[in-house]
Design a protein around this motif. Sequence first.
Motif, PDB file in Angstrom:
ATOM      1  N   VAL A 119       0.827  -1.206   0.000  1.00 43.65           N
ATOM      2  CA  VAL A 119       0.000   0.000   0.000  1.00 43.65           C
ATOM      3  C   VAL A 119       0.862   1.257   0.000  1.00 43.65           C
ATOM      4  N   GLY A 120       1.837   1.310   0.904  1.00 44.54           N
ATOM      5  CA  GLY A 120       2.680   2.500   0.983  1.00 44.54           C
ATOM      6  C   GLY A 120       3.467   2.739  -0.286  1.00 44.54           C
ATOM      7  N   CYS A 121       3.964   1.658  -0.873  1.00 40.87           N
ATOM      8  CA  CYS A 121       4.688   1.766  -2.142  1.00 40.87           C
ATOM      9  C   CYS A 121       3.772   2.302  -3.239  1.00 40.87           C
ATOM     10  N   LEU A 122       2.583   1.720  -3.344  1.00 37.29           N
ATOM     11  CA  LEU A 122       1.641   2.111  -4.393  1.00 37.29           C
ATOM     12  C   LEU A 122       1.201   3.559  -4.246  1.00 37.29           C
ATOM     13  N   LEU A 123       1.007   4.003  -3.011  1.00 39.31           N
ATOM     14  CA  LEU A 123       0.636   5.395  -2.767  1.00 39.31           C
ATOM     15  C   LEU A 123       1.712   6.342  -3.280  1.00 39.31           C
ATOM     16  N   GLY A 124       2.973   5.980  -3.102  1.00 43.45           N
ATOM     17  CA  GLY A 124       4.061   6.866  -3.484  1.00 43.45           C
ATOM     18  C   GLY A 124       4.492   6.793  -4.927  1.00 43.45           C
ATOM     19  N   LYS A 125       4.076   5.757  -5.653  1.00 43.83           N
ATOM     20  CA  LYS A 125       4.581   5.547  -7.008  1.00 43.83           C
ATOM     21  C   LYS A 125       4.302   6.700  -7.987  1.00 43.83           C
ATOM     22  N   PRO A 126       3.094   7.241  -8.052  1.00 39.76           N
ATOM     23  CA  PRO A 126       2.859   8.241  -9.100  1.00 39.76           C
ATOM     24  C   PRO A 126       3.591   9.548  -8.897  1.00 39.76           C
ATOM     25  N   VAL A 127       4.037   9.837  -7.659  1.00 43.98           N
ATOM     26  CA  VAL A 127       4.701  11.114  -7.400  1.00 43.98           C
ATOM     27  C   VAL A 127       6.195  10.957  -7.159  1.00 43.98           C
ATOM     28  N   GLU A 128       6.736   9.773  -7.399  1.00 44.99           N
ATOM     29  CA  GLU A 128       8.182   9.582  -7.269  1.00 44.99           C
ATOM     30  C   GLU A 128       8.894  10.526  -8.236  1.00 44.99           C
ATOM     31  N   LYS A 129       9.946  11.158  -7.778  1.00 42.80           N
ATOM     32  CA  LYS A 129      10.790  12.101  -8.517  1.00 42.80           C
ATOM     33  C   LYS A 129      10.217  13.516  -8.576  1.00 42.80           C
ATOM     34  N   LEU A 130       8.969  13.704  -8.139  1.00 41.30           N
ATOM     35  CA  LEU A 130       8.401  15.051  -8.169  1.00 41.30           C
ATOM     36  C   LEU A 130       8.889  15.866  -6.977  1.00 41.30           C
ATOM     37  N   PRO A 131       9.094  17.169  -7.149  1.00 39.89           N
ATOM     38  CA  PRO A 131       9.481  18.015  -6.015  1.00 39.89           C
ATOM     39  C   PRO A 131       8.322  18.160  -5.039  1.00 39.89           C
ATOM     40  N   LEU A 132       8.656  18.522  -3.818  1.00 42.19           N
ATOM     41  CA  LEU A 132       7.665  18.614  -2.751  1.00 42.19           C
ATOM     42  C   LEU A 132       6.498  19.548  -3.094  1.00 42.19           C
ATOM     43  N   PRO A 133       6.732  20.755  -3.628  1.00 42.36           N
ATOM     44  CA  PRO A 133       5.584  21.618  -3.956  1.00 42.36           C
ATOM     45  C   PRO A 133       4.638  20.985  -4.970  1.00 42.36           C
ATOM     46  N   ALA A 134       5.176  20.203  -5.906  1.00 46.02           N
ATOM     47  CA  ALA A 134       4.324  19.556  -6.901  1.00 46.02           C
ATOM     48  C   ALA A 134       3.427  18.508  -6.254  1.00 46.02           C
ATOM     49  N   ILE A 135       3.974  17.722  -5.344  1.00 41.90           N
ATOM     50  CA  ILE A 135       3.180  16.708  -4.648  1.00 41.90           C
ATOM     51  C   ILE A 135       2.021  17.365  -3.912  1.00 41.90           C
ATOM     52  N   ARG A 136       2.313  18.441  -3.214  1.00 36.50           N
ATOM     53  CA  ARG A 136       1.273  19.136  -2.458  1.00 36.50           C
ATOM     54  C   ARG A 136       0.221  19.727  -3.396  1.00 36.50           C
ATOM     55  N   SER A 137       0.645  20.309  -4.498  1.00 37.57           N
ATOM     56  CA  SER A 137      -0.303  20.933  -5.431  1.00 37.57           C
ATOM     57  C   SER A 137      -1.212  19.896  -6.071  1.00 37.57           C
ATOM     58  N   LEU A 138      -0.654  18.766  -6.482  1.00 41.34           N
ATOM     59  CA  LEU A 138      -1.461  17.729  -7.122  1.00 41.34           C
ATOM     60  C   LEU A 138      -2.485  17.147  -6.159  1.00 41.34           C
ATOM     61  N   ALA A 139      -2.082  16.934  -4.913  1.00 40.67           N
ATOM     62  CA  ALA A 139      -3.013  16.387  -3.933  1.00 40.67           C
ATOM     63  C   ALA A 139      -4.107  17.402  -3.585  1.00 40.67           C
ATOM     64  N   ARG A 140      -3.723  18.656  -3.405  1.00 41.56           N
ATOM     65  CA  ARG A 140      -4.710  19.685  -3.081  1.00 41.56           C
ATOM     66  C   ARG A 140      -5.738  19.836  -4.209  1.00 41.56           C
ATOM     67  N   ALA A 141      -5.251  19.781  -5.451  1.00 39.62           N
ATOM     68  CA  ALA A 141      -6.156  19.968  -6.590  1.00 39.62           C
ATOM     69  C   ALA A 141      -7.211  18.877  -6.660  1.00 39.62           C
TER      70      ALA A 141
END
Length: 458
Positions: A119-141
């Motif tokens: 589960v933890g691996c799968l949750l992180g897979k689509p945002v691997e290599k993305l910078p922190l602000p991008a992860i936050r923006s994609l989740a917020r959107a």
Amino acid sequence: MLRLTWVQPEDLIGHELRQARQDGREPSAVAARWHAAAGPEAPLTAGASPTPCSPYLRLLAGDLLDELADLPSTLAEHEPTDLAGIVSRCPDWPATTGDRAPASVTVSRLEAAWLGRAVGCLLGKPVEKLPLPAIRSLARAAGNWPLSTYFTARGVPADLLARHPWNRRSATCSLAENIDGMPEDDDLNYPLLALLVLQRHGRGFTTSDVARVWLDELPAGRTFTAERVAYRNLLSGLEPPLTARHHNPFREWIGALIRADVHGWTNPGDPAAAAERAHRDATLTHTANGVYAAMFTAAVIATAATGEHDVHACLRVGLTVVPSRSRLARAVRHAVGLAHEHADAGFDTVVDALHATHAATYHWVHAVPNTALTAAALTHAGGDFTGSVCRAVSGGWDTDSNGATAGSVAGLLAGTPDALPERWTAPLKNRLATSVGDFDGSGFDTLARLTLLEASRP
């Protein structure tokens, strides 16, 4: 032209220059020669630079890698790689229960750990290599912040996705709308390989046994960073532990840590034995802090596997197998302290402090910041499953690996598969894809039973 990743000298030299500065060597003269020859910087996110270099630069890079390896380190006294040296620098090294670990872990707890890791691996897979602000923006959107479930592209504006595209290899199988079982990932392949090592060689396995299983069962294209370099070194006729050191600037990255779970799962209540076996595995590919990260993780998991300790006790035990003056020990202590200090605040506060401390120094796959982030996530969440995996992934860096380790620990603490929320586990369909051995299509319940057999073996 084929651009082979993670092994070409001209792509390794920039990483080695950075690693040299981190582990107490002075690389300025070597760096000056490389830059004077117009040598490229290390690729930021990929394993190879976009265009080939000249034959001269490739030869020069190989020579400079050899020169860097000969430089003395000011940190060598506090950061040994041999087991005896590590133990001598751990004043609270835990007592072992003997050659045979007590079989005090249940198959249900192991299934929860396997599921948690997936589960933890799968949750992180689509945002691997993305910078922190991008992860936050994609989740917020997507209305998923603070993070509470799998990432989705539904509702995310097209212009945001254009600026911050999902991980190319993972989006088709790891976004909520696309999940259909657990897709293949190295964070699950390595526990399977460790299980094979125990099945074939037992508790007395050697580092060379690990290498043999890899050569038999692990496709070279499924390896990355330190593991790919070590694989190449094996095929070149080098033997462990030289496989971990020769032209391997990734030897303190996260690869050994993600191989540690099985050693913890199969040594419940015996963190010393778990750490020692993780050391045997890790030294095929890693040195110093890369090895400590694996030992720390194995000891934490071995402590959690009995179900008798909370996450804070597990993390304290993990630190007892890490040299107390090492960079990893200092980083984990700092991260846990931050999580306690900001226990009543959002985890973003902790993450921002960790990035301010480590981001300028370490590559995003290095073991030091990632181990610290995982420890902080587990601490801040109090070991709660959803809280742990979401915090680990929301902190950026190596998102799928951190999520996997946090999920393994939190799954053990949860105790049973039924204790994990169905929104996490149902999409996995009790099915794992892999190119390792005969495990493709295996269920997590089956893997738990196989793991229990190895935990019970004399």
